[in-house]
Design an enzyme around this catalytic site. Structure first.
Site, PDB file in Angstrom:
ATOM      1  N   GLU A 194      -1.494   7.926  -1.776  1.00  0.00           N
ATOM      2  CA  GLU A 194      -0.702   6.956  -0.989  1.00  0.00           C
ATOM      3  C   GLU A 194      -0.006   5.963  -1.922  1.00  0.00           C
ATOM      4  O   GLU A 194      -0.653   5.270  -2.715  1.00  0.00           O
ATOM      5  CB  GLU A 194      -1.621   6.238   0.007  1.00  0.00           C
ATOM      6  CG  GLU A 194      -0.836   5.449   1.037  1.00  0.00           C
ATOM      7  CD  GLU A 194      -1.740   4.837   2.103  1.00  0.00           C
ATOM      8  OE1 GLU A 194      -2.747   5.463   2.484  1.00  0.00           O
ATOM      9  OE2 GLU A 194      -1.425   3.717   2.539  1.00  0.00           O
TER      10      GLU A 194
ATOM     11  N   ASP B 164     -19.022  11.836  -4.117  1.00  0.00           N
ATOM     12  CA  ASP B 164     -18.787  12.555  -2.867  1.00  0.00           C
ATOM     13  C   ASP B 164     -18.184  11.597  -1.831  1.00  0.00           C
ATOM     14  O   ASP B 164     -18.910  10.833  -1.198  1.00  0.00           O
ATOM     15  CB  ASP B 164     -20.127  13.136  -2.399  1.00  0.00           C
ATOM     16  CG  ASP B 164     -20.035  13.928  -1.117  1.00  0.00           C
ATOM     17  OD1 ASP B 164     -19.028  13.797  -0.397  1.00  0.00           O
ATOM     18  OD2 ASP B 164     -20.980  14.675  -0.822  1.00  0.00           O
TER      19      ASP B 164
ATOM     20  N   LYS C 126      -9.984   1.528   7.359  1.00  0.00           N
ATOM     21  CA  LYS C 126      -9.256   2.602   6.653  1.00  0.00           C
ATOM     22  C   LYS C 126      -8.637   2.035   5.376  1.00  0.00           C
ATOM     23  O   LYS C 126      -8.671   2.651   4.309  1.00  0.00           O
ATOM     24  CB  LYS C 126      -8.183   3.204   7.569  1.00  0.00           C
ATOM     25  CG  LYS C 126      -7.461   4.417   6.998  1.00  0.00           C
ATOM     26  CD  LYS C 126      -6.262   4.063   6.153  1.00  0.00           C
ATOM     27  CE  LYS C 126      -5.572   5.310   5.634  1.00  0.00           C
ATOM     28  NZ  LYS C 126      -4.543   5.005   4.635  1.00  0.00           N
TER      29      LYS C 126
ATOM     30  N   HIS D 218       5.298  -1.415   1.147  1.00  0.00           N
ATOM     31  CA  HIS D 218       4.974  -0.001   1.308  1.00  0.00           C
ATOM     32  C   HIS D 218       6.215   0.867   1.070  1.00  0.00           C
ATOM     33  O   HIS D 218       6.181   1.834   0.324  1.00  0.00           O
ATOM     34  CB  HIS D 218       4.435   0.176   2.727  1.00  0.00           C
ATOM     35  CG  HIS D 218       3.701   1.445   2.921  1.00  0.00           C
ATOM     36  ND1 HIS D 218       2.417   1.641   2.448  1.00  0.00           N
ATOM     37  CD2 HIS D 218       4.062   2.598   3.522  1.00  0.00           C
ATOM     38  CE1 HIS D 218       2.025   2.844   2.770  1.00  0.00           C
ATOM     39  NE2 HIS D 218       3.003   3.459   3.409  1.00  0.00           N
TER      40      HIS D 218
HETATM   41  C1  MEV Z   1      -2.614   1.731   5.131  1.00  0.00           C
HETATM   42  O1  MEV Z   1      -3.039   2.838   4.379  1.00  0.00           O
HETATM   43  C2  MEV Z   1      -3.730   0.736   5.293  1.00  0.00           C
HETATM   44  C3  MEV Z   1      -3.453  -0.452   6.201  1.00  0.00           C
HETATM   45  O2  MEV Z   1      -2.989   0.011   7.476  1.00  0.00           O
HETATM   46  C4  MEV Z   1      -4.728  -1.223   6.343  1.00  0.00           C
HETATM   47  C5  MEV Z   1      -4.692  -2.332   7.359  1.00  0.00           C
HETATM   48  O3  MEV Z   1      -3.962  -2.246   8.340  1.00  0.00           O
HETATM   49  O4  MEV Z   1      -5.495  -3.282   7.182  1.00  0.00           O
HETATM   50  C6  MEV Z   1      -2.344  -1.326   5.627  1.00  0.00           C
END
Ligand code: MEV
Length: 437
Positions: free
Chosen positions: A85, A295, A279, A392
């Site tokens: 990413e 792992d 995530k 991003h």
């Molecule tokens: C993207 O990989 C992760 C985010 O969506 C985490 C979040 O929203 O806190 C930017």
């Protein structure tokens, strides 16, 4: 329609590719070239990869990057990160830089116990299995003495075995809940070998236990396996600073801190937000876990189970303002190792450990927790200020340019142009097409 293949794993690599090519790829030479292009020229290195799993056809590369300037417990680290990413390494580096001048990260391991279960069926008198277990327990422990000889020498090993009745949730279900200290090893093979031996001894001894014989009802082992849920193997990391030190470009420290804490509170209460929030944490954790050959599926499963330990899925991080002090912290379970498995086999994981100054498992747990906290800080910081798309898409720009087969010159011009313009897929395409015309 394709026909089933027999003896596939016995075929040579060339034969496997040939079969796949004929069966699924219309004999397309480009498909085969794609596989070959990722073979390593060094045949010894390629053989190492071929042997990691069954039926290896090629190598699947992911970028191996690094996020420098992480001040953790007073030492400076450059964290290796394996991830596809675009913005993750940049975000980690930004967070590291931000906290570098604000005291850095503090991390500590709270506990290191791992566990596994022998799952048992028994439909007889509960008192009989309880008496049997207390009689046989020393033999169960003794039966793993050879397996745990080396681990014991190093100060680890099997800690205890308990008989747990689970019959209220599932009729006839008992377990031998075993706890372990596996030191610098993740310990999956060690734990599973111990459990399988304990299970064998348990069943063999049960055959000659009088009360079982009298009722002709014996306990039967269903399966034996470690648990990837390790809430007794915990690590904590945190950052603290004065609220005023959090001031951003157009936002006061106080406003930023309040919005940040509110964002964490939302993730604490709303599972839909908590999943995305966590995530983002796993973006940092998995990248370091992968770079060190650990792992990541085990870590993911255990961490998410921990996030729902109170019955509702919630945030893994906490943020608070007390007086003038802002604190942001994480607590997660991590069963990881710095010896065994892929850790000393894969040349890049060896490199990662050298870069990290050869940490032991506890130190690695601390670094991983910090990587998760830093990533979450960077994400929330963007979310409550500029939004994440700005940073991003800037990082994603190169992917779009590569998709368009842009030349080095086109890339240079596009990067300069999108410094002051919003990146979107269509805007990049339009810009390059206009350059080309
Ligand atoms: C993207 O990989 C992760 C985010 O969506 C985490 C979040 O929203 O806190 C930017």
């Amino acid at each position: 329609m394709a026909k089933p293949v027999t003896g596939f794993s016995k075929k040579t690599k060339a034969e496997k590719i040939d079969w796949l090519s004929k069966t699924y790829l219309n004999n397309n030479p480009e498909a085969v070239q794609t596989l070959q292009q990722y073979w390593n020229e060094d045949s010894k290195l390629q053989k190492l990869h071929d042997d990691f799993i069954e039926n290896t056809l090629s190598n699947y590369y992911l970028p191996f990057g690094v996020a420098p300037n992480f001040l953790i417990n007073g030492s400076l680290y450059a964290l290796p990160m394996v991830i596809e990413e675009s913005s993750v390494v940049a975000a980690a580096s930004n967070a590291a830089k931000f906290w570098l001048n604000r005291g850095g990260f503090k991390a500590q391991v709270l506990s290191t116990q791992k566990n596994g279960q022998v799952h048992v069926d028994y439909f007889g008198n509960e008192q009989d299995i309880v008496s049997f277990f207390s009689e046989v327990k020393p033999k169960l422990i003794e039966s793993v003495s050879t397996i745990q000889k080396n681990m014991k020498k190093r100060g680890g090993g099997l800690l205890d075995i308990e008989l747990v009745s689970k019959t209220e949730s599932l009729d006839g279900y008992y377990q031998l809940h075993c706890t372990f200290e596996t030191l610098d090893a993740m310990g999956a093979n060690f734990i599973n070998s111990c459990l399988e031996q304990i299970a064998k001894t348990f069943e063999a001894e049960a055959d000659s236990f009088e009360s079982f014989k009298a009722n002709d009802t014996f306990p039967e082992v269903v399966m034996s396996i470690l648990s990837n849920y390790v809430p007794e193997c915990l690590v904590q990391a945190k950052v603290t600073c004065n609220v005023a030190e959090l001031a951003q470009k157009d936002v006061s420290g106080e406003d930023f801190a309040q919005k940040f804490v509110r964002a964490v509170q939302i993730a604490k209460t709303e599972p839909r937000r908590a999943v995305t929030h966590n995530k983002g944490i796993m973006n940092g954790i998995d990248a370091l876990i992968l770079a060190t050959g650990n792992d990541f599926r085990a870590v993911e499963a255990g961490v998410h189970a921990f996030a729902s330990k109170n019955g509702t899925y919630t945030s893994l991080t906490d943020a608070k303002i007390e007086g003038n002090l802002f604190t942001f912290s994480i607590e997660i379970p991590l069963a990881i190792g710095t010896i065994g498995g892929l850790t000393n086999l894969h040349p890049l994981t060896k490199f990662a450990f050298e870069l990290l100054q050869k940490p032991n498992a506890k130190e690695l747990m601390e670094l991983v927790a910090v990587a998760g906290l830093a990533q979450n800080f960077a994400a929330i910081r963007s979310l409550v200020t500029t939004g994440i798309q700005k940073g991003h898409m800037k990082m994603h720009l190169m992917n779009i340019l590569n998709q368009m087969n842009s030349s080095e010159n086109e890339k240079k011009q596009a990067v300069a142009h999108f410094n002051d313009n919003t990146v979107s897929h269509s805007a990049v395409i339009e810009y390059i097409e206009q350059l080309r015309s």
